[in-house]
Design a protein around this motif. Structure first.
Motif, PDB file in Angstrom:
ATOM      1  N   ASP A   1      -2.970   5.073  -2.879  1.00  0.00           N
ATOM      2  CA  ASP A   1      -3.962   6.038  -2.219  1.00  0.00           C
ATOM      3  C   ASP A   1      -3.583   7.283  -2.031  1.00  0.00           C
ATOM      4  O   ASP A   1      -2.652   7.560  -1.412  1.00  0.00           O
ATOM      5  CB  ASP A   1      -4.314   5.388  -0.808  1.00  0.00           C
TER       6      ASP A   1
ATOM      7  N   THR B   1      -1.943  -1.029  -3.703  1.00  0.00           N
ATOM      8  CA  THR B   1      -2.937  -0.138  -3.481  1.00  0.00           C
ATOM      9  C   THR B   1      -2.140   1.175  -3.705  1.00  0.00           C
ATOM     10  O   THR B   1      -1.130   1.294  -2.850  1.00  0.00           O
ATOM     11  CB  THR B   1      -3.649  -0.143  -2.157  1.00  0.00           C
TER      12      THR B   1
ATOM     13  N   ARG C   1       0.861  -1.184   0.037  1.00  0.00           N
ATOM     14  CA  ARG C   1       0.106  -0.010  -0.074  1.00  0.00           C
ATOM     15  C   ARG C   1       0.813   1.026  -0.053  1.00  0.00           C
ATOM     16  O   ARG C   1       1.677   1.316   0.842  1.00  0.00           O
ATOM     17  CB  ARG C   1      -1.036  -0.120   1.280  1.00  0.00           C
TER      18      ARG C   1
ATOM     19  N   ASP D   1      -5.669  -1.398  -6.825  1.00  0.00           N
ATOM     20  CA  ASP D   1      -6.361  -0.428  -6.350  1.00  0.00           C
ATOM     21  C   ASP D   1      -5.889   0.949  -6.719  1.00  0.00           C
ATOM     22  O   ASP D   1      -4.837   0.908  -6.248  1.00  0.00           O
ATOM     23  CB  ASP D   1      -6.906  -0.745  -4.981  1.00  0.00           C
TER      24      ASP D   1
END
Length: 387
Positions: free
Chosen positions: A178, A176, A117, A199
């Motif tokens: 973000d 991911t 992430r 993602d």
């Protein structure tokens, strides 16, 4: 008789040469390897600030924060940090706020799978600190399971990060991205061959480049890409088409000016998702198309023509033939009613370039098929790799 002057500079001691180079702006100093053979090794040593063994990756954070281009004692741009005898990381602070971080190993250890992430700060800083190296573009190469968390914590400190490039992470299975702020504009992912899930949350993303097996992609926030690259000639990494929600992805690439895709992606994912709105869905702003296929068989050309009818503003088409490209398992059909209503719609098409094909027949078939969708009074220039 002309007397050649002696090279006084090259005869100076190494320590003095390194000291002199430290005062020269980087854009000028990087030309020193071209001066002489000796200066190649001098430049190599001038770049490296440390060969630290058994070090901690926090050393890199200090290296970044302490950088000062105008201070000869702090303007070295390369750090090599050795974790053990088999692994080390190379960090380079390049001009124009670009940072490269590459991890190396001797291959004796098997890459462990990991989920990653990467998050940027959720607020745009009111002011920028004057000290340290300001990272706007970050290139991460071969990050692995034991280092990805520390790298993520470093990224949180890059408050003005605009461009993120990730490549060669062999053990990466889930990623991911973000970015709550509006700063991340460019994202590139390549060579992560085990990646299965991706993602993305970044509302201002403008360019997205992906190369490898196509993973299951989830888009959490809408953005309007201007340049979308899906070089997924290896095929999908998911088991069935339901694993990829193509709807949100189509919405973010719909307004792209430049689009790269493989035929199989159009046949298996895009075409089925728009079949109910086939007469209304269009890539209105698409000017450059890069189409990847494994051959120029007639049915493959039919798929290309079918896609082109969705692109009324297309100006340039670049076709790459790679025989190793994955081929769609779906049966292809052409909507005859749609074809008859949208004949010769590509009024702006100027150039078609065919690469990778060695057959004159392929080019002739392509020319014949294009007559269906172009203005015969203004035919495009058609080039091929063999012509």
């Amino acid at each position: 008789m002309y007397e050649q002057k002696s090279d006084i500079i090259s005869s100076l001691p190494l320590e003095l040469l390194l000291y002199i180079i430290s005062f020269i702006p980087f854009d000028s100093a990087r030309l020193t390897p071209f001066v002489s053979t000796r200066f190649r090794s001098v430049w190599s040593q001038a770049l490296v600030v440390a060969h630290s063994h058994n070090g901690s990756i926090e050393v890199i954070s200090r290296f970044i924060h302490n950088f000062d281009e105008h201070d000869p004692s702090k303007n070295t741009r390369k750090l090599e940090l050795h974790f053990d005898k088999s692994t080390f990381v190379s960090t380079i602070l390049a001009p124009h706020n670009v940072m490269h971080m590459s991890f190396f190993s001797d291959g004796s250890k098997e890459e462990d799978s990991f989920c990653w992430r990467i998050q940027t700060k959720d607020q745009i800083p009111q002011r920028v600190e004057s000290g340290g190296f300001l990272v706007k573009k970050l290139c991460l190469d071969s990050v692995y399971s034991l280092t990805h968390e520390v790298v993520s914590s470093m990224v949180l400190d890059f408050s003005l990060l605009e461009n993120l490039k990730i490549c060669g992470c062999k053990g990466l299975t889930s990623l991911t991205i973000d970015s709550p702020t509006k700063l991340l504009l460019h994202l590139s992912i390549s060579g992560c061959m085990k990646l299965r899930y991706l993602d993305i949350r970044s509302s201002k993303l403008k360019t997205f480049h992906y190369q490898g097996f196509l993973p299951s992609i989830k888009i959490h926030e809408h953005c309007n890409l201007t340049n979308a690259v899906f070089d997924v000639r290896q095929g999908p990494s998911y088991c069935n088409n339901n694993a990829l929600d193509i709807g949100p992805l189509l919405l973010v690439i719909k307004n792209s000016h430049s689009f790269t895709l493989c035929r199989w992606m159009f046949e298996e994912l895009i075409k089925p998702s728009i079949c109910s709105s086939w007469t209304s869905f269009q890539f209105y702003k698409l000017h450059d198309l890069r189409w990847i296929d494994n051959s120029m068989k007639q049915e493959n050309i039919n798929s290309l023509i079918s896609f082109l009818k969705l692109c009324p503003s297309i100006e340039r088409i670049f076709i790459t033939i790679d025989t190793n490209t994955y081929s769609s398992k779906e049966e292809t059909t052409v909507d005859e009613d749609y074809a008859s209503k949208h004949a010769r719609v590509l009024r702006n098409l100027k150039l078609v370039k065919l690469e990778g094909s060695k057959s004159e027949e392929d080019k002739n078939q392509l020319i014949l098929a294009l007559r269906e969708v172009v203005d015969i009074n203004q035919p495009p220039l058609i080039l091929s790799s063999f012509s």
